[in-house]
Design a protein around this motif. Structure first.
Motif, PDB file in Angstrom:
ATOM      1  N   HIS A  75       0.804  -1.224   0.000  1.00  0.00           N
ATOM      2  CA  HIS A  75       0.000   0.000   0.000  1.00  0.00           C
ATOM      3  C   HIS A  75       0.842   1.282   0.000  1.00  0.00           C
ATOM      4  CE1 HIS A  75      -3.179  -2.820   0.769  1.00  0.00           C
ATOM      5  NE2 HIS A  75      -2.706  -3.131   1.951  1.00  0.00           N
ATOM      6  N   ARG A  76       2.119   1.165  -0.241  1.00  0.00           N
ATOM      7  CA  ARG A  76       2.958   2.368  -0.315  1.00  0.00           C
ATOM      8  C   ARG A  76       3.038   2.845  -1.762  1.00  0.00           C
ATOM      9  NH1 ARG A  76       5.109   3.138   4.627  1.00  0.00           N
ATOM     10  NH2 ARG A  76       5.660   1.308   5.895  1.00  0.00           N
ATOM     11  N   LYS A  77       2.870   4.138  -1.964  1.00  0.00           N
ATOM     12  CA  LYS A  77       3.005   4.720  -3.294  1.00  0.00           C
ATOM     13  C   LYS A  77       4.483   4.878  -3.612  1.00  0.00           C
ATOM     14  CE  LYS A  77      -1.257   7.420  -2.851  1.00  0.00           C
ATOM     15  NZ  LYS A  77      -1.834   8.789  -2.815  1.00  0.00           N
ATOM     16  N   ILE A  78       4.864   4.498  -4.831  1.00  0.00           N
ATOM     17  CA  ILE A  78       6.261   4.574  -5.203  1.00  0.00           C
ATOM     18  C   ILE A  78       6.458   5.522  -6.383  1.00  0.00           C
ATOM     19  CG2 ILE A  78       6.705   2.240  -4.367  1.00  0.00           C
ATOM     20  CD1 ILE A  78       6.896   1.361  -7.307  1.00  0.00           C
ATOM     21  N   SER A  79       7.663   6.067  -6.464  1.00  0.00           N
ATOM     22  CA  SER A  79       8.092   6.853  -7.604  1.00  0.00           C
ATOM     23  C   SER A  79       9.522   6.435  -7.893  1.00  0.00           C
ATOM     24  CB  SER A  79       8.007   8.349  -7.286  1.00  0.00           C
ATOM     25  OG  SER A  79       8.293   9.124  -8.443  1.00  0.00           O
ATOM     26  N   ALA A  80      10.003   6.690  -9.120  1.00  0.00           N
ATOM     27  CA  ALA A  80      11.326   6.184  -9.471  1.00  0.00           C
ATOM     28  C   ALA A  80      11.974   7.006 -10.562  1.00  0.00           C
ATOM     29  CB  ALA A  80      11.224   4.728  -9.927  1.00  0.00           C
ATOM     30  N   VAL A  81      13.304   7.030 -10.517  1.00  0.00           N
ATOM     31  CA  VAL A  81      14.130   7.498 -11.629  1.00  0.00           C
ATOM     32  C   VAL A  81      14.989   6.324 -12.057  1.00  0.00           C
ATOM     33  CG1 VAL A  81      15.962   9.056 -12.383  1.00  0.00           C
ATOM     34  CG2 VAL A  81      14.180   9.884 -10.832  1.00  0.00           C
ATOM     35  N   PHE A  82      14.842   5.925 -13.311  1.00  0.00           N
ATOM     36  CA  PHE A  82      15.611   4.804 -13.841  1.00  0.00           C
ATOM     37  C   PHE A  82      16.917   5.321 -14.451  1.00  0.00           C
ATOM     38  CE2 PHE A  82      11.167   3.661 -13.850  1.00  0.00           C
ATOM     39  CZ  PHE A  82      11.175   2.376 -13.323  1.00  0.00           C
ATOM     40  N   GLN A  83      17.782   4.402 -14.857  1.00  0.00           N
ATOM     41  CA  GLN A  83      19.053   4.815 -15.458  1.00  0.00           C
ATOM     42  C   GLN A  83      18.838   5.567 -16.768  1.00  0.00           C
ATOM     43  OE1 GLN A  83      22.107   1.828 -15.646  1.00  0.00           O
ATOM     44  NE2 GLN A  83      21.705   1.099 -13.578  1.00  0.00           N
ATOM     45  N   GLU A  84      17.732   5.256 -17.467  1.00  0.00           N
ATOM     46  CA  GLU A  84      17.361   6.037 -18.645  1.00  0.00           C
ATOM     47  C   GLU A  84      16.110   6.848 -18.275  1.00  0.00           C
ATOM     48  OE1 GLU A  84      15.278   2.254 -18.438  1.00  0.00           O
ATOM     49  OE2 GLU A  84      17.420   2.721 -18.514  1.00  0.00           O
ATOM     50  N   PRO A  85      15.975   8.068 -18.791  1.00  0.00           N
ATOM     51  CA  PRO A  85      14.927   8.978 -18.303  1.00  0.00           C
ATOM     52  C   PRO A  85      13.488   8.484 -18.454  1.00  0.00           C
ATOM     53  CG  PRO A  85      16.599  10.202 -19.485  1.00  0.00           C
ATOM     54  CD  PRO A  85      16.905   8.756 -19.706  1.00  0.00           C
ATOM     55  N   ARG A  86      13.169   7.744 -19.533  1.00  0.00           N
ATOM     56  CA  ARG A  86      11.808   7.232 -19.748  1.00  0.00           C
ATOM     57  C   ARG A  86      10.757   8.345 -19.757  1.00  0.00           C
ATOM     58  NH1 ARG A  86      11.368   1.258 -16.835  1.00  0.00           N
ATOM     59  NH2 ARG A  86      13.408   0.510 -17.514  1.00  0.00           N
ATOM     60  N   ASP A 160      17.884   5.166  -9.368  1.00  0.00           N
ATOM     61  CA  ASP A 160      18.910   4.285  -9.930  1.00  0.00           C
ATOM     62  C   ASP A 160      19.877   5.125 -10.773  1.00  0.00           C
ATOM     63  OD1 ASP A 160      20.402   2.155 -10.782  1.00  0.00           O
ATOM     64  OD2 ASP A 160      18.765   1.119 -11.810  1.00  0.00           O
ATOM     65  N   GLU A 161      21.023   5.444 -10.192  1.00  0.00           N
ATOM     66  CA  GLU A 161      22.023   6.293 -10.852  1.00  0.00           C
ATOM     67  C   GLU A 161      21.379   7.583 -11.392  1.00  0.00           C
ATOM     68  OE1 GLU A 161      25.198   5.804 -10.838  1.00  0.00           O
ATOM     69  OE2 GLU A 161      25.456   3.691 -10.364  1.00  0.00           O
ATOM     70  N   PRO A 162      20.699   8.342 -10.547  1.00  0.00           N
ATOM     71  CA  PRO A 162      19.909   9.484 -11.039  1.00  0.00           C
ATOM     72  C   PRO A 162      20.738  10.686 -11.487  1.00  0.00           C
ATOM     73  CG  PRO A 162      19.918   9.463  -8.652  1.00  0.00           C
ATOM     74  CD  PRO A 162      20.614   8.200  -9.086  1.00  0.00           C
ATOM     75  N   PHE A 163      22.022  10.723 -11.137  1.00  0.00           N
ATOM     76  CA  PHE A 163      22.833  11.900 -11.455  1.00  0.00           C
ATOM     77  C   PHE A 163      23.849  11.625 -12.558  1.00  0.00           C
ATOM     78  CE2 PHE A 163      21.956  11.842  -6.794  1.00  0.00           C
ATOM     79  CZ  PHE A 163      20.895  12.736  -6.822  1.00  0.00           C
ATOM     80  N   GLN A 164      23.746  10.463 -13.185  1.00  0.00           N
ATOM     81  CA  GLN A 164      24.706  10.150 -14.240  1.00  0.00           C
ATOM     82  C   GLN A 164      24.482  11.059 -15.451  1.00  0.00           C
ATOM     83  OE1 GLN A 164      24.217   6.142 -15.668  1.00  0.00           O
ATOM     84  NE2 GLN A 164      22.048   6.377 -16.116  1.00  0.00           N
ATOM     85  N   GLY A 165      25.560  11.368 -16.130  1.00  0.00           N
ATOM     86  CA  GLY A 165      25.468  12.209 -17.318  1.00  0.00           C
ATOM     87  C   GLY A 165      25.432  13.690 -17.038  1.00  0.00           C
ATOM     88  N   LEU A 166      25.527  14.089 -15.767  1.00  0.00           N
ATOM     89  CA  LEU A 166      25.505  15.506 -15.417  1.00  0.00           C
ATOM     90  C   LEU A 166      26.932  16.018 -15.218  1.00  0.00           C
ATOM     91  CD1 LEU A 166      22.593  15.659 -12.810  1.00  0.00           C
ATOM     92  CD2 LEU A 166      22.461  15.862 -15.294  1.00  0.00           C
ATOM     93  N   ASP A 167      27.190  17.229 -15.681  1.00  0.00           N
ATOM     94  CA  ASP A 167      28.494  17.828 -15.395  1.00  0.00           C
ATOM     95  C   ASP A 167      28.552  18.180 -13.913  1.00  0.00           C
ATOM     96  OD1 ASP A 167      27.543  20.660 -14.937  1.00  0.00           O
ATOM     97  OD2 ASP A 167      26.947  20.453 -17.030  1.00  0.00           O
ATOM     98  N   GLN A 168      29.732  18.514 -13.428  1.00  0.00           N
ATOM     99  CA  GLN A 168      29.925  18.690 -11.991  1.00  0.00           C
ATOM    100  C   GLN A 168      29.000  19.747 -11.403  1.00  0.00           C
ATOM    101  OE1 GLN A 168      33.982  19.273 -10.782  1.00  0.00           O
ATOM    102  NE2 GLN A 168      33.454  19.708  -8.659  1.00  0.00           N
ATOM    103  N   GLU A 169      28.887  20.895 -12.069  1.00  0.00           N
ATOM    104  CA  GLU A 169      28.038  21.968 -11.541  1.00  0.00           C
ATOM    105  C   GLU A 169      26.574  21.534 -11.477  1.00  0.00           C
ATOM    106  OE1 GLU A 169      26.689  26.587 -12.547  1.00  0.00           O
ATOM    107  OE2 GLU A 169      28.303  25.621 -13.688  1.00  0.00           O
ATOM    108  N   SER A 170      26.094  20.928 -12.556  1.00  0.00           N
ATOM    109  CA  SER A 170      24.698  20.471 -12.585  1.00  0.00           C
ATOM    110  C   SER A 170      24.463  19.373 -11.567  1.00  0.00           C
ATOM    111  CB  SER A 170      24.340  19.964 -13.984  1.00  0.00           C
ATOM    112  OG  SER A 170      24.389  21.005 -14.932  1.00  0.00           O
ATOM    113  N   ARG A 171      25.439  18.475 -11.419  1.00  0.00           N
ATOM    114  CA  ARG A 171      25.287  17.378 -10.459  1.00  0.00           C
ATOM    115  C   ARG A 171      25.188  17.908  -9.032  1.00  0.00           C
ATOM    116  NH1 ARG A 171      29.107  14.625 -12.154  1.00  0.00           N
ATOM    117  NH2 ARG A 171      30.744  15.208 -10.694  1.00  0.00           N
TER     118      ARG A 171
END
Length: 208
Positions: A75-86, A160-171
């Motif tokens: 009964h818990r609501k879930i949300s997610a960020v996958f390795q690809e944005p989807r 799941d690896e939500p900050f991959q692909g970001l430059d240092q400032e954006s990360r």
């Protein structure tokens, strides 16, 4: 090996007990157990191929384990960020983010626009509200995906690896924003970066 702080109530946890998963002859993990306390950010760290993404998919109900049990997710609501944005490629960034919230969550359409615009500005995406995500870079899409996940109504957030692909400032900017929005909530983070885990304020576990 585990490094943890005694946080969260012991009777409010996601409990993983004796979990096993294999694909044919390839054993992903065997007899794996772990408690994930509620109200904290927990980071799972392990080498590539150790089964971190598979574990998240089992916790989210997207896959079934071969053996073992998971309790505390009912009964818990879930949300997610996958390795690809989807994301929905033909929709704008604003439309992708807003789709996870019912219209009644805002009193006026303008209110929703202003709230999301402020969030996008904080992540360096100001002025991109109407831009179709298919025209965005990978790092921009990843930030849109994170905002969409944060704006959903959730009890448990899986990253799941939500900050991959970001430059240092954006990360750094994105991690700071996520830390603020996730404070006191239940988040399960997968990353290879101990620095990211520490910046977001996670309990770091090396269980797998």
């Amino acid at each position: 090996m585990t490094r943890e702080r005694n946080e969260g109530s012991a009777d409010q946890a996601i409990r993983i007990r004796n979990l096993s998963k294999a694909y044919g002859s390839h054993v992903v993990f065997h007899d794996f157990s772990l408690d994930i306390p509620m109200g904290t950010t927990t980071c799972l760290m392990a080498p590539s191929g150790a089964g971190k993404t598979t574990l998240l998919r089992i916790l989210m109900g997207l896959e079934e384990a071969d053996q073992g049990t998971v309790t505390g997710m009912d009964h818990r609501k879930i949300s997610a960020v996958f390795q690809e944005p989807r994301l929905c490629e033909n929709l704008s960034a604003f439309a992708n983010i807003r789709m996870v919230r019912e219209k009644k969550m805002w009193r006026r359409d303008r209110e929703g626009w202003e709230e999301i615009s402020r969030a996008m500005e904080e992540l360096g995406l100001g002025g991109c509200e109407r831009q179709p995500v298919r025209e965005m870079s990978g790092g921009m899409r990843q930030r849109v995906a994170l905002l969409r996940a944060l704006y959903a109504q959730w009890d448990v957030l899986f990253l799941d690896e939500p900050f991959q692909g970001l430059d240092q400032e954006s990360r750094e900017r994105t991690i700071a924003y996520a830390r603020e929005k996730c404070l006191g909530k239940t988040v399960v983070l997968v990353t290879h970066s101990r620095e990211e885990a520490e910046q977001i304020g996670a309990i770091v576990r090396l269980p797998m």
